[in-house]
Design an enzyme around this catalytic site. Structure first.
Site, PDB file in Angstrom:
ATOM      1  N   CYS A  88     -18.307  99.773 -61.891  1.00  0.00           N
ATOM      2  CA  CYS A  88     -19.056 100.902 -62.470  1.00  0.00           C
ATOM      3  C   CYS A  88     -20.017 101.511 -61.445  1.00  0.00           C
ATOM      4  CB  CYS A  88     -19.911 100.454 -63.659  1.00  0.00           C
ATOM      5  SG  CYS A  88     -19.144  99.259 -64.725  1.00  0.00           S
ATOM      6  N   ASP A  89     -20.683 100.672 -60.666  1.00  0.00           N
ATOM      7  CA  ASP A  89     -21.822 101.148 -59.873  1.00  0.00           C
ATOM      8  C   ASP A  89     -21.600 101.145 -58.359  1.00  0.00           C
ATOM      9  OD1 ASP A  89     -23.208 101.469 -62.258  1.00  0.00           O
ATOM     10  OD2 ASP A  89     -23.970  99.412 -62.217  1.00  0.00           O
ATOM     11  N   CYS A 138     -21.916  95.168 -62.632  1.00  0.00           N
ATOM     12  CA  CYS A 138     -20.570  95.749 -62.614  1.00  0.00           C
ATOM     13  C   CYS A 138     -20.335  96.556 -61.331  1.00  0.00           C
ATOM     14  CB  CYS A 138     -20.380  96.639 -63.840  1.00  0.00           C
ATOM     15  SG  CYS A 138     -18.781  97.459 -63.882  1.00  0.00           S
TER      16      CYS A 138
END
Ligand code: NAP
Length: 320
Positions: free
Chosen positions: A136-137, A133
């Site tokens: 997200c990261d 992701c």
């Protein structure tokens, strides 16, 4: 024992569209959100192709709006995950980590999860440089170099997003032609931070504590090389979240639940919608459409059930 009219398993586009329709049909549906509340849009940065948002909308905002809309019509959100079901009894039985539910009808909208590469180092370094992701990261890779594995829409979209943070994004694809849509291909090719490594697969991810490199194999020449990198983002498709239904709902060889054109599964009263039942289209809009169809079907089915027989019966014939 409380018997719900309808339990919806999953809170992505399919589950939430079903919740809106079922809520408006006065069914007070229970939505078991699953671990990833909002489904895949929740981890998508920008959604540009959902009708009604000409300037795009962030995945997080779309999820928030849709949940609010479903709750407005009486859907009850339960932040828990279905871990076991018995669809051979009536009412249907669904167990979560925190409770048990009984339902006259069920809509399975449990979506799909990122497919794993299955190479050494992938599991060990997940959360330590391996990610599924970018949204997200990506932030953790500010000023660093990353590789993206895959050649589809997800890989290119996420690669483009990662260029906000990373100094260099190398897309490793097993062929020399991309699967992604033309518009994303053009954007990626124009982006100076993106490079392509064609005809190559990752065969190992190296540490020791955090990711430091990957081993690549050129599938045409057979050449093996080592590429230093700080992060490995993997976008090679999805597998349906259908494991808990195995042996009860009919599935194809890849685990996608088989439905007819009306979202009906092999068990009357159980419907499936969205990516868990769709190996072909897998779009937010198609999943939402299927969720709406499943809710309409469930509403009809419940009305017929009400008219024909009591809601709670032990069906010995389908129990074994
Ligand atoms: P996908 O379209 O199935 O693409 C997966 C990619 O990973 C393919 O390029 C495939 O290579 C590669 N791949 C598969 N297994 C691999 C392996 N073991 N090793 C190396 N590479 C492997 O999956 P997706 O990109 O996640 O997209 C899923 C669906 O969502 C699609 O329908 C897509 O259109 C949709 N989507 C749409 C958008 C958008 O419209 N903006 C954004 C994201 C996703 P091959 O090409 O050689 O098969």
């Amino acid at each position: 024992m409380t018997v719900e009219n309808l339990v919806i398993i999953g809170s992505g586009p399919a589950g939430m569209a079903a919740a809106i329709y079922a809520g408006r049909a006065n069914l007070s549906p229970v939505v078991l959100t699953g671990a990833m509340v909002g489904g895949q849009p929740a981890i998508t940065n920008e959604i540009e192709n959902f009708p009604g948002f000409p300037d795009g909308i962030t995945g997080a905002e779309l999820v928030e709006r849709v949940h609010r809309q479903a709750e407005r019509f009486g859907a009850r959100m339960v932040y828990d995950e279905a871990i076991e079901v018995n669809l051979r009894v009536r009412p249907f039985w669904i167990k979560t980590y925190g409770a048990e539910y009984y339902a006259k009808a069920v809509i399975v909208a449990s979506g799909a999860s990122p497919r794993k590469l299955g190479v050494p180092g992938e599991v060990e370094f997940t959360g330590h440089g391996v990610s599924y992701c970018g949204t997200c990261d990506g932030f953790f890779f500010r000023g660093k170099e990353v590789v993206v594995v895959g050649g589809g829409d997800s890989a290119l979209e996420e690669a483009l997003f990662l260029t906000r943070y990373a100094t260099r994004v190398r897309i490793i694809h097993r062929r020399d032609q991309l699967r992604a849509s033309y518009i994303l291909q053009e954007r990626a090719r124009r982006n100076e931070k993106i490079e392509f490594i064609w005809n190559s697969v990752v065969t190992e991810i190296h540490g020791p504590q955090e990711v430091t490199a990957v081993t690549l194999r050129n599938v045409v020449t057979g050449e093996i090389s080592r590429l230093p990198t700080d992060g490995v983002f993997i976008f090679i498709g999805h597998t349906p979240n259908s494991e808990i239904f195995r042996g009860q709902l009919d599935m194809d060889e890849n685990g996608y639940i088989i439905t007819d054109k009306r979202t009906r599964t092999n068990i009357p009263g159980v419907f499936a919608a969205g990516e868990v039942a769709d190996p072909i289209f897998r779009q937010n809009i198609t999943s939402a459409g299927e969720g709406a169809r499943a809710a309409i079907e469930a509403t009809r089915w419940l009305a017929e059930l009400e008219a024909s027989m009591p809601a709670v019966v032990e069906d010995k014939a389908i129990q074994q």
